[in-house]
Design a protein around this motif. Structure first.
Motif, PDB file in Angstrom:
ATOM      1  N   ALA A  58      31.913 -71.883   4.318  1.00 13.15           N
ATOM      2  CA  ALA A  58      30.361 -70.308   4.459  1.00 13.15           C
ATOM      3  C   ALA A  58      29.249 -70.301   3.093  1.00 13.15           C
ATOM      4  N   LEU A  59      30.209 -70.314   2.154  1.00 11.55           N
ATOM      5  CA  LEU A  59      28.992 -69.976   1.002  1.00 11.55           C
ATOM      6  C   LEU A  59      28.925 -68.074   0.998  1.00 11.55           C
ATOM      7  N   SER A  90      22.510 -58.398  -2.503  1.00 18.41           N
ATOM      8  CA  SER A  90      22.198 -58.794  -3.861  1.00 18.41           C
ATOM      9  C   SER A  90      23.681 -60.212  -3.721  1.00 18.41           C
ATOM     10  N   SER A  91      23.824 -60.239  -2.790  1.00 11.74           N
ATOM     11  CA  SER A  91      24.895 -61.605  -2.700  1.00 11.74           C
ATOM     12  C   SER A  91      25.663 -61.209  -4.258  1.00 11.74           C
ATOM     13  N   ASP A  92      25.980 -60.505  -4.404  1.00  7.85           N
ATOM     14  CA  ASP A  92      26.782 -60.014  -5.820  1.00  7.85           C
ATOM     15  C   ASP A  92      28.479 -60.123  -5.750  1.00  7.85           C
ATOM     16  N   ASP A  93      28.665 -61.651  -6.183  1.00  8.24           N
ATOM     17  CA  ASP A  93      29.745 -62.003  -6.581  1.00  8.24           C
ATOM     18  C   ASP A  93      31.097 -61.096  -6.291  1.00  8.24           C
ATOM     19  N   ALA A  94      31.182 -61.124  -7.472  1.00  5.50           N
ATOM     20  CA  ALA A  94      31.744 -59.580  -8.394  1.00  5.50           C
ATOM     21  C   ALA A  94      31.911 -58.604  -7.444  1.00  5.50           C
ATOM     22  N   ASP A 186      27.507 -72.775  -6.082  1.00  2.97           N
ATOM     23  CA  ASP A 186      27.313 -72.396  -7.720  1.00  2.97           C
ATOM     24  C   ASP A 186      27.849 -73.966  -8.011  1.00  2.97           C
ATOM     25  N   THR A 187      28.801 -74.880  -7.675  1.00  4.56           N
ATOM     26  CA  THR A 187      29.297 -75.995  -7.996  1.00  4.56           C
ATOM     27  C   THR A 187      29.431 -77.673  -6.855  1.00  4.56           C
ATOM     28  N   GLY A 188      28.916 -78.620  -7.641  1.00  2.00           N
ATOM     29  CA  GLY A 188      29.038 -79.656  -7.255  1.00  2.00           C
ATOM     30  C   GLY A 188      28.096 -80.041  -5.997  1.00  2.00           C
ATOM     31  N   SER A 189      27.622 -80.733  -5.464  1.00  2.00           N
ATOM     32  CA  SER A 189      26.320 -81.053  -4.612  1.00  2.00           C
ATOM     33  C   SER A 189      25.686 -79.461  -3.619  1.00  2.00           C
TER      34      SER A 189
END
Length: 233
Positions: A58-59, A90-94, A186-189
């Motif tokens: 889903a990202l 802002s697509s803020d992960d925190a 953020d990681t991988g492909s």
């Protein structure tokens, strides 16, 4: 037929302005590369690739489900609303982590409420969904809950996300679009996704690839959708 053209005006314009082959296009052909799942929805129907119901990461599109749950089913605290706004604009992960800790059931509960059969997971960052599910959800918001702050935040998204990613690609480039939420790995492909709404339509795509490939595939999907939903009459 005329009503369909009005509903899909933004999509049609987008296809034409970007040189997408609308007339004579065969929506049954492999118009969109396999790397991309793509869905269009309108109140009159929709179109998607054969992979539109495929569960994919889903990202940050999962933040749509999370923020909507917090706004409508949370305790209404200013902190929740501020975190939900940051998670979308802002697509803020925190901010999303804060909401996820308070409402770990949010993704699953939203999937159940809106009938999103291919959406699952607990933590938003590892949730899965399909482009069809995201499109179904956003169309429901646009038609049944047009005053949702979720739509306002998508319409006023920050030019640059909290992690420094520019938010200016994918479905956002379709003329007629009002608001967009983006997602990226953020990681991988490399995986990227975008979901947008406009007057009477929703467009969603997910690509295993770059933002440039994603944007190109969006317009290939737009052309196929226009051919399937408008030209045949």
């Amino acid at each position: 037929m005329f009503a369909r053209r009005l509903v899909l005006a933004g999509v049609v314009v987008g296809a034409c302005l970007h040189g997408a082959p609308v007339a004579g296009a065969d929506p049954a052909a492999d118009a969109v590369p396999a790397r991309t799942a793509f869905s269009v929805r309108t109140p009159l129907g929709g179109w998607g690739t054969g992979t539109e119901n495929q569960p994919r990461a889903a990202l940050s599109l999962a933040k749509l489900y999370l923020a909507d749950y917090a706004v409508r089913h949370g305790d209404g605290s200013p902190g929740d609303l501020a975190a939900a706004e940051r998670a979308i604009r802002s697509s803020d992960d925190a901010a999303a982590d804060t909401l996820g800790a308070r409402y770990p059931q949010a993704v699953a509960a939203t999937a159940a409420e809106f009938g999103l059969a291919q959406t699952g997971g607990g933590y938003w960052g590892t949730a899965t969904t399909s482009t069809a599910d995201v499109a179904t959800f956003l169309l429901a918001k646009e038609t049944a809950d047009p005053g949702s702050p979720l739509l306002l935040w998508m319409a006023t998204a920050a030019p640059v996300a909290a992690d420094g990613t520019e938010q200016d690609w994918g479905t956002a480039d379709v003329p007629g679009v009002i608001g967009t939420k983006w997602g990226w790995s953020d990681t991988g492909s490399s995986e990227v996704a975008s979901a947008s709404f406009g007057p009477g339509f929703v467009v969603v795509a997910h690509t295993t690839g770059s933002t440039e490939e994603h944007t190109a595939d969006v317009f290939a999907g737009v052309a196929a959708a226009v051919a399937a939903m408008v030209l045949p009459g």
